[in-house]
Design a protein around this motif. Sequence first.
Motif, short mmCIF file in Angstrom:
data_model
loop_
_atom_site.label_atom_id
_atom_site.label_comp_id
_atom_site.label_asym_id
_atom_site.label_seq_id
_atom_site.Cartn_x
_atom_site.Cartn_y
_atom_site.Cartn_z
N ALA A 86 0.84 -1.20 0.00
CA ALA A 86 0.00 0.00 0.00
C ALA A 86 0.86 1.24 0.00
CB ALA A 86 -0.93 0.01 1.21
N VAL A 87 0.32 2.30 -0.57
CA VAL A 87 0.89 3.65 -0.49
C VAL A 87 -0.19 4.54 0.12
CG1 VAL A 87 1.75 5.65 -1.75
CG2 VAL A 87 2.45 3.34 -2.44
N THR A 99 -3.60 3.72 -1.96
CA THR A 99 -3.51 2.82 -3.11
C THR A 99 -3.04 1.47 -2.59
OG1 THR A 99 -2.92 4.65 -4.60
CG2 THR A 99 -2.47 2.40 -5.36
N TRP A 100 -3.78 0.41 -2.91
CA TRP A 100 -3.43 -0.94 -2.47
C TRP A 100 -3.21 -1.84 -3.67
CZ3 TRP A 100 -2.87 -2.78 2.58
CH2 TRP A 100 -3.20 -1.86 3.59
N GLY A 101 -2.29 -2.76 -3.53
CA GLY A 101 -2.04 -3.75 -4.57
C GLY A 101 -1.57 -5.05 -3.94
N ILE A 112 4.89 0.01 -6.74
CA ILE A 112 4.85 1.02 -5.68
C ILE A 112 5.37 2.36 -6.20
CG2 ILE A 112 5.92 1.69 -3.48
CD1 ILE A 112 5.84 -1.30 -2.72
N VAL A 113 6.35 2.32 -7.07
CA VAL A 113 6.95 3.55 -7.60
C VAL A 113 5.90 4.38 -8.33
CG1 VAL A 113 8.71 4.48 -9.14
CG2 VAL A 113 9.20 2.43 -7.77
N ALA A 114 5.12 3.73 -9.20
CA ALA A 114 4.06 4.46 -9.92
C ALA A 114 2.97 4.92 -8.96
CB ALA A 114 3.48 3.57 -11.01
N GLU A 118 0.48 8.62 -8.04
CA GLU A 118 -0.95 8.60 -8.30
C GLU A 118 -1.71 9.21 -7.12
OE1 GLU A 118 -1.81 4.53 -8.97
OE2 GLU A 118 -0.74 4.43 -10.90
N PRO A 119 -2.91 9.76 -7.36
CA PRO A 119 -3.66 10.37 -6.27
C PRO A 119 -4.15 9.36 -5.25
CG PRO A 119 -4.96 10.34 -8.28
CD PRO A 119 -3.58 9.94 -8.67
N GLY A 120 -4.53 8.16 -5.71
CA GLY A 120 -5.04 7.15 -4.78
C GLY A 120 -6.52 7.34 -4.49
#
Length: 298
Positions: A86-87, A99-101, A112-114, A118-120
């Motif tokens: 997550a970020v 943002t979760w992946g 994670i870098v991208a 991103e706004p999320g």
Amino acid sequence: MTEPTRFFCAEAARLRGDPLAGTAPYGSTWILIEYRSGWPTNGFDGLALVPEVKTQVYEAARARRARILLIRRHGRDRPDTPPRWAVLHQERDGAHRQTWGVWRSERDLAEIVAALEEPGEHDCPPVLLVCAHGVHDTCCAVRGRPVGQALSERWPALVWECTHVGGDRFAANVVVAPDGVYYGNLDAHSAVAAIEDHLADRIRADHLRGFTDLVPAQQAALSAVLRHAGPAGRYAYAIAETVREDDRWRVHVTARLPGLSAFVVEVRAHRSPPRQLTCRGRAAASAVGYDVVSLRCV
């Protein structure tokens, strides 16, 4: 021969009365990586990942001043689902983004870098991070894991144990992200009470280390306001002005909501005598604390 008494940094800090307010590290972005195997002493830095992926994530995190934490669910369960990452962002206007992946191979972590650019998603529930990094500091395990269990039983979807968040001597430590709120000196009972209040947007000063978007003197001033005026929401107050003169700060705290007062808080910094501050750190070191000299309503 009598065995020497084992040293526990959190116990020693409580006996000394180490000040809690003003000890939250600065930051507004968190990178979380679910890692179900044993955590190295230095967390993400110690993982034997694909070198280029590890470098990409590390450099991107450093550019954003993001903190990288390894996470896992309490009890070290190993479900069949792939681990997550997550970020988490706290924006300047107070908006929270996530943002979760998932990652099935180490190279997937390059996403994670991208995600950092991103706004999320907004309107996501907060993440409750309980430091339980025992190989980093004994107190984080001894005090953190019971807190992780208690919070997980109450909010299983929100709670993760995590690697070192700073301030071992204040274990158990809980970070609410991306809200950017640090709590310390917790046990199972006080942790549940503090998080119940936090989720109701009613933050108390009792176990508050600080808000991560403020510098330490501002954190101490706002904690003093909450202790004086009573619990309030995460964004009920704002720092309007901070003036420093040598080892003193004058902090103007304004109200964002009707019915609340504004305050001027004078804070003084002091450095403690050298002492052992962590369980594993044998060398003596001093710490900076912040005393509230005066508080007046304006």
